[in-house]
Design an enzyme around this catalytic site. Structure first.
Site, PDB file in Angstrom:
ATOM      1  N   THR A 146     117.813 118.084  52.099  1.00  0.00           N
ATOM      2  CA  THR A 146     117.706 118.508  53.497  1.00  0.00           C
ATOM      3  C   THR A 146     118.947 118.068  54.254  1.00  0.00           C
ATOM      4  O   THR A 146     119.288 116.891  54.263  1.00  0.00           O
ATOM      5  CB  THR A 146     116.427 117.902  54.127  1.00  0.00           C
ATOM      6  N   HIS A 193     108.120 123.466  45.899  1.00  0.00           N
ATOM      7  CA  HIS A 193     108.161 122.055  46.313  1.00  0.00           C
ATOM      8  C   HIS A 193     106.731 121.521  46.380  1.00  0.00           C
ATOM      9  O   HIS A 193     105.986 121.829  47.309  1.00  0.00           O
ATOM     10  CB  HIS A 193     108.833 121.973  47.686  1.00  0.00           C
ATOM     11  N   TYR A 239     104.562 116.701  51.121  1.00  0.00           N
ATOM     12  CA  TYR A 239     104.412 117.967  51.840  1.00  0.00           C
ATOM     13  C   TYR A 239     103.141 118.677  51.369  1.00  0.00           C
ATOM     14  O   TYR A 239     102.376 118.132  50.583  1.00  0.00           O
ATOM     15  CB  TYR A 239     105.707 118.790  51.731  1.00  0.00           C
ATOM     16  N   ASN A 262     106.916 114.806  47.515  1.00  0.00           N
ATOM     17  CA  ASN A 262     107.349 114.085  48.727  1.00  0.00           C
ATOM     18  C   ASN A 262     106.426 114.186  49.935  1.00  0.00           C
ATOM     19  O   ASN A 262     106.876 114.102  51.073  1.00  0.00           O
ATOM     20  CB  ASN A 262     108.778 114.520  49.107  1.00  0.00           C
ATOM     21  N   ASN A 306     106.130 109.523  53.228  1.00  0.00           N
ATOM     22  CA  ASN A 306     105.162 110.300  54.002  1.00  0.00           C
ATOM     23  C   ASN A 306     103.719 109.856  53.769  1.00  0.00           C
ATOM     24  O   ASN A 306     102.793 110.663  53.759  1.00  0.00           O
ATOM     25  CB  ASN A 306     105.317 111.806  53.724  1.00  0.00           C
TER      26      ASN A 306
END
Ligand code: PHB
Length: 373
Positions: free
Chosen positions: A29, A182, A187, A185, A242
């Site tokens: 990112t 993805h 998400y 992480n 996260n």
């Protein structure tokens, strides 16, 4: 070591894609898309083109829908303008002889009403606030707390799948060589997979099989679009970023690996640490074993690898390919540096997220350094 015997420079076939080396660029990112509209631009194309000597580039995480957006300035793949912007990137990479997959992203709960359509709450498997997780919603907001999300209704699951399907179709139109789903992480898909964030009592939660249901529906939809040879999945079994945790990562991700093997996808990319290189306690070998036992396709390792650790792990058969993140930010010619065993440029973490060419396209190659010496 002569390059002929260097494990990092053995070619590898990823489906039909012939990779000239095993040094891949991680999804990173960088938060530099054009506004308004989260549109990839010429500067982004230059950045990726500079790194085209990677065996394969994995694009930065790219939201498949407005609902899938979690941070200001990340690019999307849901509007025609974004598709046109990404064509500049794929064209530039291909012109330089490279290969690039798009990473398809839905952030789930890692968002904020200010980033969501109609100011709605972000969505998640369960209404559980990710304690301590942060995002940023504008250039001057700084990092802000993430509020409690709302749990998705069963009837909404097909819409989530369609968001990924449309993203996959758009990535194809934009000229990518394949896609990476993805599922890491913290998400959306990781939120479904891991027990800590999925407390559902319907068929999308509870047992491992139920927690894997939505992620597998998504992978199937993406395979429908691309064919199995051009699809990979990223996971982070022991990731805690996260506010994530799972009560049995070896079982959970070993099972996921088996299902992905049955679907026949090209690769799994595994984040082998808690986040951004933190593997102070070693690599999670038991989890890696479980994934390797279940999945017979290409295994891509990630997590603050050095060139020598990558060589060793490839030699030992622990992985096939390795993705490098921060070293690729600071060294556009990373494979050449590894080939020559040359010193690496240091990265500047103050320019990782957002900004202009500085800390993005202005890291020198070896050749540029020699010229200026
Ligand atoms: C981030 O923006 O911090 C970020 C995005 C995607 C990831 C990890 C971190 O997979």
């Amino acid at each position: 070591m002569s390059n002929q015997n260097d494990p990092l420079f053995q070619p590898h076939h990823l489906g039909e894609l012939a990779l000239p080396n095993r040094i891949l660029m991680s999804p990173l990112t960088r938060s530099r898309s054009s506004q308004p509209g989260d549109i990839p631009n010429d500067m982004n194309a230059r950045y990726y083109q500079q790194r085209a000597s990677a065996g394969l580039i994995l694009s930065e995480a790219t939201q498949v829908s407005p609902q899938g957006k979690g941070y200001a300035f990340t690019p999307g793949i849901h509007s025609q303008e974004q598709i046109e912007g990404w064509k500049k990137v794929t064209g530039a990479v291909h012109m330089a002889g490279g290969r690039i997959h798009m990473q398809l992203w839905h952030v789930g709960r890692i968002s904020h009403p200010d980033l969501q359509p109609n100011g709605e709450k972000p969505v998640a498997p369960s209404a559980i606030k990710p304690e301590g997780a942060k995002t940023f919603i504008s250039a001057d907001s700084g990092m802000v707390d993430i509020p409690e999300p709302r749990a998705l209704e069963i009837a909404e699951m097909t819409d989530i799948v369609e968001q990924y399907r449309q993203g996959a179709l758009n990535a194809k139109e934009a000229g990518f060589d394949g896609v990476e789903v993805h599922a890491a992480n913290g998400y959306l898909l990781d939120q479904f997979i891991k027990s800590g964030s999925n407390h559902r009592t319907d068929e999308y939660g509870g047992s491992v099989e139920n927690r894997l249901r939505l992620p597998l529906m998504v992978v199937e939809a993406v395979i429908d679009v691309w064919g199995k040879d051009k699809v990979g999945v990223r996971v982070s079994p022991t990731g805690s970023f996260n506010a994530m945790d799972d009560d049995n990562p070896a079982e959970t991700f070993g099972t996921f690996a088996r299902h992905l093997n049955d679907l026949g996808i090209a690769y799994i990319e595994v984040v082998e640490d808690s986040f951004q290189g933190n593997h102070a306690n070693g690599r999670p070998e038991e989890v890696i074993d479980a994934i390797r036992a279940g999945f017979k396709g290409t295994y891509i390792a990630n997590g603050a690898y050095t060139a020598d650790e990558a060589r060793k792990r490839i030699d030992e058969g622990r992985c096939d390919l390795v993705t490098f993140g921060r070293p690729f930010i600071a060294n556009p010619d990373l494979p050449e540096r590894f080939r020559q065993n040359a010193p690496l440029n240091d990265w500047d973490d103050s320019t990782f997220y957002g900004g202009d060419e500085h800390g993005y396209t202005d890291y020198p190659t070896l050749i540029e350094l020699e010229k200026s010496a």
